[in-house]
Design an enzyme around this catalytic site. Sequence first.
Site, PDB file in Angstrom:
ATOM      1  N   ASP A  65     -10.194   5.759  -2.524  1.00  0.00           N
ATOM      2  CA  ASP A  65      -8.773   6.262  -3.457  1.00  0.00           C
ATOM      3  C   ASP A  65      -9.668   6.935  -4.654  1.00  0.00           C
ATOM      4  O   ASP A  65     -10.798   6.997  -4.810  1.00  0.00           O
ATOM      5  CB  ASP A  65      -8.046   4.834  -3.499  1.00  0.00           C
ATOM      6  CG  ASP A  65      -8.475   4.089  -4.616  1.00  0.00           C
ATOM      7  OD1 ASP A  65      -9.881   4.042  -4.574  1.00  0.00           O
ATOM      8  OD2 ASP A  65      -7.863   3.453  -5.307  1.00  0.00           O
TER       9      ASP A  65
ATOM     10  N   TYR B 154      -6.862   6.434   3.826  1.00  0.00           N
ATOM     11  CA  TYR B 154      -7.112   5.193   2.800  1.00  0.00           C
ATOM     12  C   TYR B 154      -6.151   3.966   3.177  1.00  0.00           C
ATOM     13  O   TYR B 154      -6.743   3.102   3.250  1.00  0.00           O
ATOM     14  CB  TYR B 154      -6.511   5.736   1.015  1.00  0.00           C
ATOM     15  CG  TYR B 154      -6.282   4.515   0.437  1.00  0.00           C
ATOM     16  CD1 TYR B 154      -7.340   3.717  -0.117  1.00  0.00           C
ATOM     17  CD2 TYR B 154      -4.744   4.133   0.360  1.00  0.00           C
ATOM     18  CE1 TYR B 154      -6.972   2.811  -0.974  1.00  0.00           C
ATOM     19  CE2 TYR B 154      -4.577   2.833   0.035  1.00  0.00           C
ATOM     20  CZ  TYR B 154      -5.690   1.966  -0.866  1.00  0.00           C
ATOM     21  OH  TYR B 154      -5.565   1.183  -1.555  1.00  0.00           O
TER      22      TYR B 154
ATOM     23  N   GLU C   2       0.798  -1.249  -0.167  1.00  0.00           N
ATOM     24  CA  GLU C   2      -0.082   0.197  -0.078  1.00  0.00           C
ATOM     25  C   GLU C   2       0.855   1.334  -0.203  1.00  0.00           C
ATOM     26  O   GLU C   2       0.294   2.138  -0.610  1.00  0.00           O
ATOM     27  CB  GLU C   2      -0.886   0.059   1.228  1.00  0.00           C
ATOM     28  CG  GLU C   2      -2.022  -0.859   1.158  1.00  0.00           C
ATOM     29  CD  GLU C   2      -2.861  -0.783  -0.074  1.00  0.00           C
ATOM     30  OE1 GLU C   2      -2.993   0.135  -0.754  1.00  0.00           O
ATOM     31  OE2 GLU C   2      -3.389  -1.723  -0.311  1.00  0.00           O
TER      32      GLU C   2
END
Length: 366
Positions: free
Chosen positions: A155, A137, A54
């Site tokens: 996102d 996020y 991520e």
Amino acid sequence: MDKFSFFSNILSFVSTFFENILKIATLLIPWYQENKRDLPWRATRNPYYIWLSEILLQQTRVAQGLPYYLKFVEHFPTIKKLADAREEDILNLWQGLGYYSRARNLHHTAQVIAYQYNGRFPSNYQDIRALKGIGDYTAAAIASFAFGLPHAVIDGNVNRVISRLFGIEKPINKPDGQAEIKIALEQIFDPSRPDIWNQAIMEFGALQCTPRNPNCTDCPLNTNCLAWSSKKVNIIPTKEGKTKVTQVYHSYLVMRLGSKTYIQKRETGIWKNLYQFPLIEKQMSDSEVINHFTEEFGIRKTIHLHSIREIEHILTHRKIFAKFYTISLNTGSEILKNNIFEIELDDLGKVFPTSVLTLKYLKQQK
DNA sequence: AAAACGGGGCG
DNA sequence: CGCCCAGTTTT
């Protein structure tokens, strides 16, 4: 309001709620299982690998981040190895990916998890969210993918899919627009399977509901899409405000001593902790630059100025006009100054994580 | 040149 | 919260 209409309102709200979930989720998740890409971080629930992926993918396309993910997993198979690594080695692996503060935060957070959390990744949203480099996020992504917790991700893909489905025309990059996105998202988010749902809506945005030329005629959600039914797909989502591009001036001194050269470690701001040729960040005439450098490094003013090369470099909010002044030093005229290192020129970009502008200059020299 | 990308930090 | 920060690739 009488009792009957009160309960019938509640009932219709509740049934609409579950209808929406069932409608969208039962269409979206099968689509995902049919069309999903096979990505390595989707085949694990190890929070370390999910977190790593991520961070690497923040503001970065999957195709660009994937090779970096493979390199990082190979070099740092555990969070402790990442925590114990030298920052320079991490920055070297990161080189070329951009947003280098992500790499520094990654290292810092690895140390926090390794030594404050005893190597166990925090497993609730609040603690995950509090880690450096992890915002809304990324916290939702880790919480759902690694721990199955019911947090919806937002996102760029989710913003686009939701704004189109619900016909939201307010700018998605403003608080008003984001508030509408969140309310809409809550209506269709499926908390019973948050991991699959989050993956599905992002993949749907990346492959089907694309920014330009989305495949609407062959879309499983087109009968539920307000943007499609009102022919506004190509104007939704909307954004407001342009980032102002300011011009800045860099003057670099490239000192050559055979195969050696001199570099300094950048200490602040953009490209912090990356290496570069000695720099003046100020607009100056050529003679002023030469005077400044010859004074700073105690070089004779009769040095041989080999060349002056100009390179323009464009960032999101900055346009850099860089000039590289290359001089030749004679043996015996070593530069002795704090923060200035004598190195082999070939070690730039390999042993020393190097700022992109410095690398760009070297590449053009070849 | 502008938009897009599996945003985040800070006051 | 509002504002600022920020790199590379694609269109």
